[in-house]
Design a protein around this motif. Structure first.
Motif, PDB file in Angstrom:
ATOM      1  N   VAL A 271      90.800  18.451 -20.607  1.00  0.00           N
ATOM      2  CA  VAL A 271      91.414  17.858 -19.427  1.00  0.00           C
ATOM      3  C   VAL A 271      92.552  18.709 -18.866  1.00  0.00           C
ATOM      4  CG1 VAL A 271      93.103  16.482 -20.695  1.00  0.00           C
ATOM      5  CG2 VAL A 271      92.244  15.663 -18.506  1.00  0.00           C
ATOM      6  N   SER A 272      93.149  19.553 -19.680  1.00  0.00           N
ATOM      7  CA  SER A 272      94.238  20.393 -19.182  1.00  0.00           C
ATOM      8  C   SER A 272      93.735  21.573 -18.362  1.00  0.00           C
ATOM      9  CB  SER A 272      95.093  20.903 -20.347  1.00  0.00           C
ATOM     10  OG  SER A 272      94.304  21.610 -21.282  1.00  0.00           O
ATOM     11  N   ASP A 273      92.433  21.875 -18.446  1.00  0.00           N
ATOM     12  CA  ASP A 273      91.868  22.968 -17.652  1.00  0.00           C
ATOM     13  C   ASP A 273      91.767  22.542 -16.188  1.00  0.00           C
ATOM     14  OD1 ASP A 273      91.587  24.368 -19.968  1.00  0.00           O
ATOM     15  OD2 ASP A 273      89.420  24.044 -20.156  1.00  0.00           O
ATOM     16  N   VAL A 274      92.217  23.401 -15.296  1.00  0.00           N
ATOM     17  CA  VAL A 274      92.115  23.125 -13.866  1.00  0.00           C
ATOM     18  C   VAL A 274      90.805  23.708 -13.362  1.00  0.00           C
ATOM     19  CG1 VAL A 274      93.145  23.462 -11.586  1.00  0.00           C
ATOM     20  CG2 VAL A 274      94.616  23.116 -13.590  1.00  0.00           C
ATOM     21  N   VAL A 275      89.859  22.834 -13.046  1.00  0.00           N
ATOM     22  CA  VAL A 275      88.540  23.247 -12.564  1.00  0.00           C
ATOM     23  C   VAL A 275      88.251  22.492 -11.278  1.00  0.00           C
ATOM     24  CG1 VAL A 275      86.066  23.263 -13.051  1.00  0.00           C
ATOM     25  CG2 VAL A 275      87.695  23.745 -14.877  1.00  0.00           C
ATOM     26  N   ASP A 276      87.807  23.204 -10.265  1.00  0.00           N
ATOM     27  CA  ASP A 276      87.412  22.561  -9.010  1.00  0.00           C
ATOM     28  C   ASP A 276      85.936  22.206  -9.113  1.00  0.00           C
ATOM     29  OD1 ASP A 276      86.971  21.635  -6.491  1.00  0.00           O
ATOM     30  OD2 ASP A 276      87.615  23.446  -5.440  1.00  0.00           O
ATOM     31  N   PHE A 277      85.664  20.995  -9.540  1.00  0.00           N
ATOM     32  CA  PHE A 277      84.279  20.565  -9.695  1.00  0.00           C
ATOM     33  C   PHE A 277      83.573  20.407  -8.351  1.00  0.00           C
ATOM     34  CE2 PHE A 277      86.082  19.523 -13.777  1.00  0.00           C
ATOM     35  CZ  PHE A 277      85.044  19.785 -14.667  1.00  0.00           C
ATOM     36  N   ASP A 278      84.344  20.334  -7.273  1.00  0.00           N
ATOM     37  CA  ASP A 278      83.747  20.232  -5.939  1.00  0.00           C
ATOM     38  C   ASP A 278      83.329  21.595  -5.383  1.00  0.00           C
ATOM     39  OD1 ASP A 278      83.952  17.474  -5.705  1.00  0.00           O
ATOM     40  OD2 ASP A 278      86.005  17.564  -4.938  1.00  0.00           O
ATOM     41  N   ALA A 279      83.626  22.677  -6.108  1.00  0.00           N
ATOM     42  CA  ALA A 279      83.351  24.011  -5.580  1.00  0.00           C
ATOM     43  C   ALA A 279      81.921  24.471  -5.839  1.00  0.00           C
ATOM     44  CB  ALA A 279      84.332  25.020  -6.177  1.00  0.00           C
ATOM     45  N   SER A 280      81.208  23.788  -6.738  1.00  0.00           N
ATOM     46  CA  SER A 280      79.878  24.243  -7.153  1.00  0.00           C
ATOM     47  C   SER A 280      78.827  23.189  -6.865  1.00  0.00           C
ATOM     48  CB  SER A 280      79.872  24.563  -8.656  1.00  0.00           C
ATOM     49  OG  SER A 280      80.885  25.482  -9.004  1.00  0.00           O
ATOM     50  N   ASP A 281      77.569  23.641  -6.902  1.00  0.00           N
ATOM     51  CA  ASP A 281      76.441  22.712  -6.984  1.00  0.00           C
ATOM     52  C   ASP A 281      76.195  22.407  -8.458  1.00  0.00           C
ATOM     53  OD1 ASP A 281      76.174  22.908  -4.266  1.00  0.00           O
ATOM     54  OD2 ASP A 281      74.265  23.996  -4.287  1.00  0.00           O
ATOM     55  N   TRP A 282      75.797  21.181  -8.740  1.00  0.00           N
ATOM     56  CA  TRP A 282      75.526  20.762 -10.114  1.00  0.00           C
ATOM     57  C   TRP A 282      74.125  20.163 -10.156  1.00  0.00           C
ATOM     58  CZ3 TRP A 282      79.124  21.690 -13.961  1.00  0.00           C
ATOM     59  CH2 TRP A 282      80.393  22.076 -13.532  1.00  0.00           C
ATOM     60  N   TRP A 283      73.258  20.785 -10.985  1.00  0.00           N
ATOM     61  CA  TRP A 283      71.879  20.330 -11.124  1.00  0.00           C
ATOM     62  C   TRP A 283      71.726  19.543 -12.426  1.00  0.00           C
ATOM     63  CZ3 TRP A 283      67.718  20.967  -7.799  1.00  0.00           C
ATOM     64  CH2 TRP A 283      67.926  21.806  -6.686  1.00  0.00           C
ATOM     65  N   PHE A 284      70.983  18.438 -12.342  1.00  0.00           N
ATOM     66  CA  PHE A 284      70.685  17.597 -13.498  1.00  0.00           C
ATOM     67  C   PHE A 284      69.165  17.453 -13.592  1.00  0.00           C
ATOM     68  CE2 PHE A 284      74.832  16.549 -11.892  1.00  0.00           C
ATOM     69  CZ  PHE A 284      75.620  16.356 -13.023  1.00  0.00           C
ATOM     70  N   HIS A 285      68.651  17.500 -14.806  1.00  0.00           N
ATOM     71  CA  HIS A 285      67.198  17.460 -14.982  1.00  0.00           C
ATOM     72  C   HIS A 285      66.826  16.591 -16.181  1.00  0.00           C
ATOM     73  CE1 HIS A 285      63.407  19.239 -16.837  1.00  0.00           C
ATOM     74  NE2 HIS A 285      62.992  18.730 -15.686  1.00  0.00           N
ATOM     75  N   THR A 286      65.778  15.798 -16.011  1.00  0.00           N
ATOM     76  CA  THR A 286      65.214  15.044 -17.123  1.00  0.00           C
ATOM     77  C   THR A 286      63.716  14.902 -16.923  1.00  0.00           C
ATOM     78  OG1 THR A 286      65.508  13.079 -18.508  1.00  0.00           O
ATOM     79  CG2 THR A 286      65.402  12.707 -16.142  1.00  0.00           C
ATOM     80  N   THR A 287      63.048  14.455 -17.964  1.00  0.00           N
ATOM     81  CA  THR A 287      61.601  14.207 -17.891  1.00  0.00           C
ATOM     82  C   THR A 287      61.300  12.845 -18.483  1.00  0.00           C
ATOM     83  OG1 THR A 287      61.174  15.195 -20.056  1.00  0.00           O
ATOM     84  CG2 THR A 287      61.096  16.670 -18.144  1.00  0.00           C
TER      85      THR A 287
END
Length: 826
Positions: A53-69
């Motif tokens: 949680v202390s890491d500053v990451v801009d999660f809005d800056a990337s595309d995020w892919w999720f996959h399941t079957t």
């Protein structure tokens, strides 16, 4: 086939718009990780050990892919239900695009054709990239967030407010994904609507039953009383309706004023010889009236006026947005145990789910629920935006009908205040003042409505009319006397301080050698208004100076632990004095909600409870001042001292009001008792001076000679001699020198595997006695103890190590009493 929840996924981050379709993923060399759904990208990385949680990451800056079957026995039609995707998302099933969404708050049902083996891909597109398209600017900017264009997207501000939340914008499948095989007899679109009129409670249940040749039959069961259903053909399906009635129902009431009575409801259906029982949860019957005439804002439940008190709610897990039933229950239990009867879901967060509302139903906690709008000017002239909002609002309202805990709906948080403070005096909040009330009216909900929090008065942020956010005591550094002068009517936010956690939590947060107060890590977690030249530690330090007479920098340099204790104590004084005044029978106020209930991460946040669910000193102060049955001292200056007694319970209170006087040396120099009888749901004021035969100058207002009194104790005692509630009045204030002759004795013993008992006693008046037992949570803490009094505190065991050392100390004492837990743990 039974419904299937899709919980096992893999996730990968890609550059914005770098990959358009799932087919392109196969050609890329990507580092997929296993994640669970529901959850967020940040939650997935945290679970995989790739982010803290202390890491500053801009999660809005990337595309995020999720996959399941998933597999199916035969090719058939099925329904995929996404309860929530954050935020700009696309869903692909077996390579085909089946859904696009730009609203995190919406749920979606998608009819798909499944095969023997199936692939599901979900991509949450970069919000930064999405917002890079030029759009009209707002008429004002808010400092709460950095990206002003967020107003165009229906998503939460949690994780996007750098001044007070972790850098973890929620991206991903944050609510469950389920697959339903819609064979004949499957049930969907279930609606439960309750009403109470003329002492008759009704519950109307409607549902859609998937196509069958024969009409479904069955019953609606309300408290084990059946009502036959009525089925009508609608195309290929059946529309099922049943109306159950309960005459003279036991009414749902807040836990502070009665019992939260509920009725279980289930729907039993038989379709083509196959029977199924559908548990619809519990319902409650109650009336709720919110009065807003002449600047008032007050709540009555079942014609009983309620002083609403509690705190503003934040999700227990603001990273993954997932809370187990046990986590939710623990949080709401802490609310109940503190005498709180309301939580507010703020417009900066997310809509409550059924689990949270059901717990509030069960435990008798009212809910004030904002719609998810906050601080910004929203583009309601945009047809697409407004259509999305309409669906969002209708979905939410359709889900909350059965919940008696929902008492107030609000158009949003600080939208009107923000506009007014930025000079937009002609701002028209059409969304909250026209659009939302119309949607609520169409649903027929028995709830109160307020356009915005705050609103009313000369300016929306005036505190003597309507709903306010009262920070006179707090951010604006006003004296405690400002509470009465301000004539607060109802404060939906108040008493925001940088509340210091207990010693165990401070030690867990700071690294070896770090000190609270000057550690960069500590200061980074102190809440602040973005862009301000001060933070809420400065606010707390101000009250340490004015209430306790200490110089915070000097104490912090010389004795860092005492610096923290002074801060814990100052917050206690401010909270108890403010809530006592607001609850006073002669007060204009009818409700007070503290900001916040729980910290969003480790540190000295606004929460009454820290991020590990450990109560802070502020929580115990709130608990004492919000007690449903209690006695409180009110200094009326030259008019003497009053004892205010509250009996919120539904039963008559018969008790003894006891007053004890203690001299500066600790000797008891006076005692008087008077029996009192108070009706249910009432509050009374008694003159303490009138209880004595002679003038005693209890408040030391006239100052004839040296002080004769050091401490005054007020107690409510029942017929069995049990102290129901106690408060202490200090005629000379809270500034006390360290007493080197003060000795607080403590012994610990165990009566149950889940609890430890700590008995404390003092030879002199002990101010703000604090108990620290590693791995255990005291029921009471940060309390005063008169000379010779003995008090036993129950500590709930979480995970106590037998080798741990407990501590008891008093703010005005020099010594720390330690005790070994090994004997009690044996």
């Amino acid at each position: 086939m039974p419904d299937l929840e899709l919980t096992d996924w893999t996730m990968v981050r890609t550059a914005p718009a770098a990959i358009s379709t799932p087919q392109e993923l196969a050609d890329a060399s990507l580092g997929w990780i296993e994640v669970a759904s529901p959850g967020t990208a940040a939650g997935g990385l945290r679970a995989a050990g790739e982010w803290v949680v202390s890491d500053v990451v801009d999660f809005d800056a990337s595309d995020w892919w999720f996959h399941t079957t998933f597999d199916a026995s035969d090719a058939c039609s099925a329904t995929l239900t996404f309860a929530g995707i954050a935020t700009v998302a696309e869903v692909w099933v077996n390579g085909a695009l089946v859904l696009q969404s730009t609203n995190m708050h919406l749920s979606h049902r998608v009819l798909v054709e499944v095969q023997a083996h199936n692939d599901v891909h979900v991509v949450c597109r970069s919000l930064d990239h999405h917002l890079s398209t030029r759009r009209p600017r707002p008429r004002w900017k808010t400092r709460l967030i950095e990206r002003q264009q967020l107003r165009w997207v229906r998503t939460t501000l949690l994780g996007r407010m750098p001044s007070w939340t972790p850098s973890a914008a929620p991206v991903g499948l944050w609510r469950p994904v389920t697959l339903s095989f819609d064979g004949p007899g499957s049930v969907s679109d279930v609606s439960v609507v309750t009403a109470l009129e003329a002492d008759i409670g009704t519950v109307t249940v409607t549902a859609t039953v998937a196509g069958s040749q024969v009409a479904p039959v069955g019953d609606l069961w309300v408290d084990d009383v059946p009502t036959p259903i009525v089925a009508a053909r609608e195309g290929d399906n059946w529309h099922v309706t049943a109306v159950g009635t309960v005459r003279d129902p036991r009414r749902w009431q807040t836990h502070t004023h009665g019992r939260p009575e509920l009725y279980p409801v289930r729907l039993e259906l038989a379709v083509e010889g196959i029977s199924a029982c559908h548990d619809l949860g519990c319902i409650g019957f109650r009336t709720a009236v919110v009065t807003t005439t002449d600047g008032e804002f007050s709540i009555a439940v079942n014609e009983v006026p309620i002083f609403a008190r509690g705190a503003c709610w934040t999700p227990p897990d603001p990273i993954g947005f997932q809370s187990s039933p046990a986590d939710l229950r623990r949080s709401i239990r802490l609310v109940v145990e503190a005498g709180m009867n309301m939580v507010r879901i703020m417009g900066t967060t997310v809509y409550a789910d059924d689990d949270l509302l059901s717990l509030c139903d069960e435990l008798g906690v009212m809910v004030w629920h904002d719609f998810m709008f906050a601080n910004m000017e929203y583009p309601v002239a945009d047809e697409g935006f407004l259509a999305s909002v309409a669906t969002e609002v209708d979905q939410f309202l359709s889900l909350v009908h059965r919940h008696p805990c929902l008492v107030v709906l609000c158009g949003g948080s600080e939208v009107e205040q923000q506009a007014a403070m930025m000079g937009n005096s002609t701002f028209d909040n059409w969304l909250a003042r026209v659009f939302l009330p119309e949607r609520i009216s169409q649903q027929g909900l028995n709830v109160g409505y307020v356009p915005c929090s705050p609103s009313g008065g000369v300016f929306p942020f005036s505190v003597d009319t309507g709903v306010s956010h009262y920070y006179g005591v707090g951010a604006y550094l006003r004296p405690l006397s400002d509470v009465r002068a301000s004539n607060v009517r109802f404060t939906a936010e108040c008493l925001a301080f940088s509340n210091i956690p207990c010693r165990e939590s401070v030690d867990e947060f700071l690294a070896d050698g770090e000190r609270a107060g000057n550690s960069p890590r500590w200061k980074s977690r102190v809440p602040r208004d973005r862009g301000a030249g001060w933070d809420f530690e400065d606010v707390r330090d101000h009250y340490v100076t004015t209430l306790l007479g200490a110089d915070p920098p000097s104490v912090r340099y010389a004795d860092p632990d005492r610096y923290l204790d002074l801060g814990r104590a100052a917050v206690c004084i401010a909270i108890e004095a403010t809530v006592t005044e607001l609850r006073r029978p002669g007060s204009t106020c009818r409700g007070a909600l503290i900001f916040l209930l729980r910290d969003l991460w480790q540190g000295a946040g606004w929460g009454l409870i820290d991020s590990s669910d450990r109560p802070k000193s502020a929580y115990y102060a709130a608990k004492r001042s919000m007690s449903p049955v209690g006695v409180f001292a009110v200094d009326e200056g030259l008019n003497g001292l009053n004892a205010v007694v509250h009996n919120d319970r539904a039963e008559v209170l018969e008790a003894t009001l006891e007053v004890r006087l203690f001299a500066p040396g600790g000797a008891q120099v006076g005692r008087v008792c008077t029996p009192i009888v108070m009706g249910a749901n009432s509050g009374c004021t008694f003159s303490v001076d009138a209880m004595f035969d002679t003038f005693r100058d209890l408040t030391y207002s006239y100052r004839f000679g040296p002080p004769q009194l050091d401490v005054l104790s007020l107690r409510l005692v029942d017929s069995a001699g049990v102290v129901l509630h106690e408060c202490h009045y200090l005629p000379h204030g809270h500034r006390r020198a360290v007493d080197h002759s003060l000795a607080v004795d403590a012994r610990v013993w165990r009566s149950d595997p889940k609890e430890l008992m700590v008995t404390v006693q003092s030879n002199r008046f002990a101010q703000f006695v604090s108990i620290d037992v590693p791995g255990a949570i005291p029921d009471e803490n940060w309390f005063h103890l008169c000379a010779g009094d003995e008090r036993t505190i129950r500590c709930n065991v979480v995970s106590v190590d037998a080798s741990a050392i407990g501590e008891v100390r008093a703010l005005n004492g020099a010594a720390v009493t330690t005790f070994n837990l090994s004997g009690a743990m044996a």
